[in-house]
Write a protein that holds these residues in place. Structure first.
Motif, PDB file in Angstrom:
ATOM      1  N   LYS A   9       0.835  -1.208   0.000  1.00  0.00           N
ATOM      2  CA  LYS A   9       0.000   0.000   0.000  1.00  0.00           C
ATOM      3  C   LYS A   9       0.869   1.257   0.000  1.00  0.00           C
ATOM      4  O   LYS A   9       0.591   2.212  -0.728  1.00  0.00           O
ATOM      5  N   GLU A  10       1.942   1.248   0.768  1.00  0.00           N
ATOM      6  CA  GLU A  10       2.812   2.425   0.847  1.00  0.00           C
ATOM      7  C   GLU A  10       3.528   2.657  -0.480  1.00  0.00           C
ATOM      8  O   GLU A  10       3.644   3.789  -0.954  1.00  0.00           O
ATOM      9  N   VAL A  11       4.006   1.577  -1.108  1.00  0.00           N
ATOM     10  CA  VAL A  11       4.686   1.703  -2.405  1.00  0.00           C
ATOM     11  C   VAL A  11       3.705   2.213  -3.457  1.00  0.00           C
ATOM     12  O   VAL A  11       4.042   3.084  -4.270  1.00  0.00           O
ATOM     13  N   VAL A  44       1.425 -13.239  -9.761  1.00  0.00           N
ATOM     14  CA  VAL A  44       1.235 -12.237 -10.795  1.00  0.00           C
ATOM     15  C   VAL A  44       2.053 -10.995 -10.456  1.00  0.00           C
ATOM     16  O   VAL A  44       2.296 -10.688  -9.289  1.00  0.00           O
ATOM     17  N   ARG A  45       2.493 -10.304 -11.485  1.00  0.00           N
ATOM     18  CA  ARG A  45       3.207  -9.051 -11.288  1.00  0.00           C
ATOM     19  C   ARG A  45       2.209  -7.952 -10.941  1.00  0.00           C
ATOM     20  O   ARG A  45       1.136  -7.847 -11.538  1.00  0.00           O
ATOM     21  N   LEU A  46       2.550  -7.099  -9.963  1.00  0.00           N
ATOM     22  CA  LEU A  46       1.638  -6.066  -9.492  1.00  0.00           C
ATOM     23  C   LEU A  46       2.069  -4.655  -9.876  1.00  0.00           C
ATOM     24  O   LEU A  46       1.238  -3.745  -9.926  1.00  0.00           O
ATOM     25  N   LEU A  47       3.369  -4.476 -10.135  1.00  0.00           N
ATOM     26  CA  LEU A  47       3.912  -3.148 -10.383  1.00  0.00           C
ATOM     27  C   LEU A  47       4.710  -3.122 -11.672  1.00  0.00           C
ATOM     28  O   LEU A  47       5.420  -4.082 -11.995  1.00  0.00           O
ATOM     29  N   VAL A  54       7.328   3.692  -9.900  1.00  0.00           N
ATOM     30  CA  VAL A  54       6.592   2.455 -10.169  1.00  0.00           C
ATOM     31  C   VAL A  54       5.117   2.806 -10.361  1.00  0.00           C
ATOM     32  O   VAL A  54       4.618   3.775  -9.786  1.00  0.00           O
ATOM     33  N   GLU A  55       4.431   2.036 -11.179  1.00  0.00           N
ATOM     34  CA  GLU A  55       3.009   2.240 -11.426  1.00  0.00           C
ATOM     35  C   GLU A  55       2.275   0.920 -11.220  1.00  0.00           C
ATOM     36  O   GLU A  55       2.813  -0.156 -11.509  1.00  0.00           O
ATOM     37  N   GLY A  60      -2.335  -4.954  -9.925  1.00  0.00           N
ATOM     38  CA  GLY A  60      -1.937  -4.130  -8.796  1.00  0.00           C
ATOM     39  C   GLY A  60      -3.066  -3.247  -8.302  1.00  0.00           C
ATOM     40  O   GLY A  60      -3.234  -3.037  -7.094  1.00  0.00           O
ATOM     41  N   GLU A  61      -3.849  -2.704  -9.238  1.00  0.00           N
ATOM     42  CA  GLU A  61      -4.979  -1.860  -8.855  1.00  0.00           C
ATOM     43  C   GLU A  61      -6.002  -2.650  -8.039  1.00  0.00           C
ATOM     44  O   GLU A  61      -6.561  -2.147  -7.059  1.00  0.00           O
TER      45      GLU A  61
END
Length: 292
Positions: A9-11, A44-47, A54-55, A60-61
C-alpha cells in the motif's frame, strides 16, 4: 497484520520504493523483498517498474483496492476492541459542508474538546457532494451536511433546521422588511455557489418553483466571497441566516422578504452503515444532536 499489504500500500501510494522505505523506516531492499514475496504468493506481477517510479498495473490496482479495505477494517477492529475497555479517544475524521463547517461546527468542537479531550478531531470542509463522496470512500468517519445526500451505503439523520433568506447590500434599492415581488428580482444579478453546493441546490429549486429566470448569474466558490459581493452591491443572493448575522447587525447586508421565503432546509448527519461504531464517533454524534 500482514506486513506485505502494508508495504505494498505504501509503495502504491508513494510510487517509489525509496520514499516508501523512508516512510516505513525500512531499508529499500527489505521493501523490494516484501513486494517480490507478495507477487510470488499471488502468482502475478503487481507493479510496472522504471528507474524513477513504479506504477500499478491492472492486477496491482485490484490488490491495492482490497489492501485498503483490509487495512482499514483491521484498524477499525482494533479501535472497537480498545473501546470496550477504554474511554473514547483517538482520531475522529469529520467532514462538514461550508455553512455548517464555518458557522456551526466550531461550537461542537469546543464542546467535544471540553468533554472528551482524548478525542482528536480532524476537519475537512467542502460542498455537500464533496463531503458525501469522501464519506463513501472512507476518507472521513462522519459528515455534517446541508441539503440532501443519498447513497445506498450512507445513513442520514436530520439534526437541525436552517432558514435561508434572499439578501442584498444596504446600498441597493430594496427596503428591508418590505415585501418584494419575485418579478422584481428577475433583472437582478444573482451570485450563487458552485455545482455540488447544498446552498446552490436550494436556490435552483427556488428559481424553479417561482418560475424565475435570472438574466445574469455569477458563480462564486465560497460563502464569504458571496457576502463580500453582496455588500459591494454586485448582486443579490440566497444564504443561510447563520452566515450573515454579523453583516446584518453592522448594516452591511439586508434581508429581502419575498413570497416563498425564508426557505427552510435540513442539516443532516451522514455516516456509513456499520454494525459497530467507535465510541469517539458515537459521542460526537450524540453531542451534535444535543447541542443543535
Amino acid at each position: 497484520m500482514d506486513q506485505h499489504l502494508i508495504v505494498f500500500k505504501e509503495v502504491a501510494q508513494r510510487k517509489n520504493f525509496s520514499r516508501a522505505a523512508k516512510e516505513l523506516h525500512m531499508s529499500q531492499p527489505a521493501v523490494s523483498q516484501y513486494i517480490a514475496a507478495l507477487e510470488k504468493e499471488l502468482g502475478v506481477r503487481l507493479l510496472e517498474r522504471s528507474n524513477k517510479f513504479v506504477e500499478l498495473n491492472r492486477a496491482g490496482e485490484i490488490v491495492y483496492q482490497y489492501a485498503q479495505k483490509i487495512l482499514r477494517n483491521y484498524d477499525q477492529m482494533r479501535i472497537l476492541v480498545s473501546d470496550l475497555e477504554n474511554e473514547p479517544s483517538g482520531q475522529l475524521k469529520i467532514g462538514a459542508s461550508y455553512t455548517i463547517g464555518e458557522y456551526v461546527l466550531p461550537r461542537f468542537l469546543a464542546k467535544l474538546q471540553e468533554e472528551f479531550p482524548n478525542i482528536i478531531p480532524t476537519v475537512t470542509i467542502g460542498n455537500t457532494e464533496d463531503i458525501g463522496a469522501k464519506l463513501v470512500q472512507h476518507e472521513i468517519d462522519i459528515g455534517l451536511v446541508e441539503g440532501n445526500f443519498t447513497h445506498h451505503q450512507v445513513s442520514t439523520r436530520q439534526f437541525a433546521t436552517d432558514e435561508m433568506y434572499i439578501i442584498a447590500g444596504t446600498g441597493q434599492s430594496f427596503k428591508e422588511e418590505a415585501c418584494i415581488s419575485i418579478k422584481d428580482l428577475e433583472n437582478e444579478t444573482w451570485i450563487i455557489r458552485e455545482e455540488g453546493s447544498g446552498t446552490r441546490k436550494m436556490l435552483e429549486d427556488f428559481f424553479q418553483r417561482s418560475n424565475l429566470e435570472p438574466k445574469r448569474i455569477l458563480t462564486f466558490g465560497s460563502t464569504q466571497t458571496i457576502k463580500e459581493g453582496v455588500e459591494s452591491g454586485l448582486g443579490i443572493s440566497l444564504l443561510s441566516n447563520l452566515t450573515f448575522k454579523k453583516e446584518q447587525k453592522l448594516k452591511k447586508i439586508q434581508r429581502i422578504f419575498v413570497e416563498g421565503t425564508p426557505i427552510k432546509r435540513k442539516f443532516s448527519i451522514i455516516k456509513n452503515y456499520h454494525e459497530f461504531q467507535p465510541k469517539a464517533l458515537q459521542v460526537f454524534e450524540n453531542l451534535v444532536k444535543q447541542e443543535a
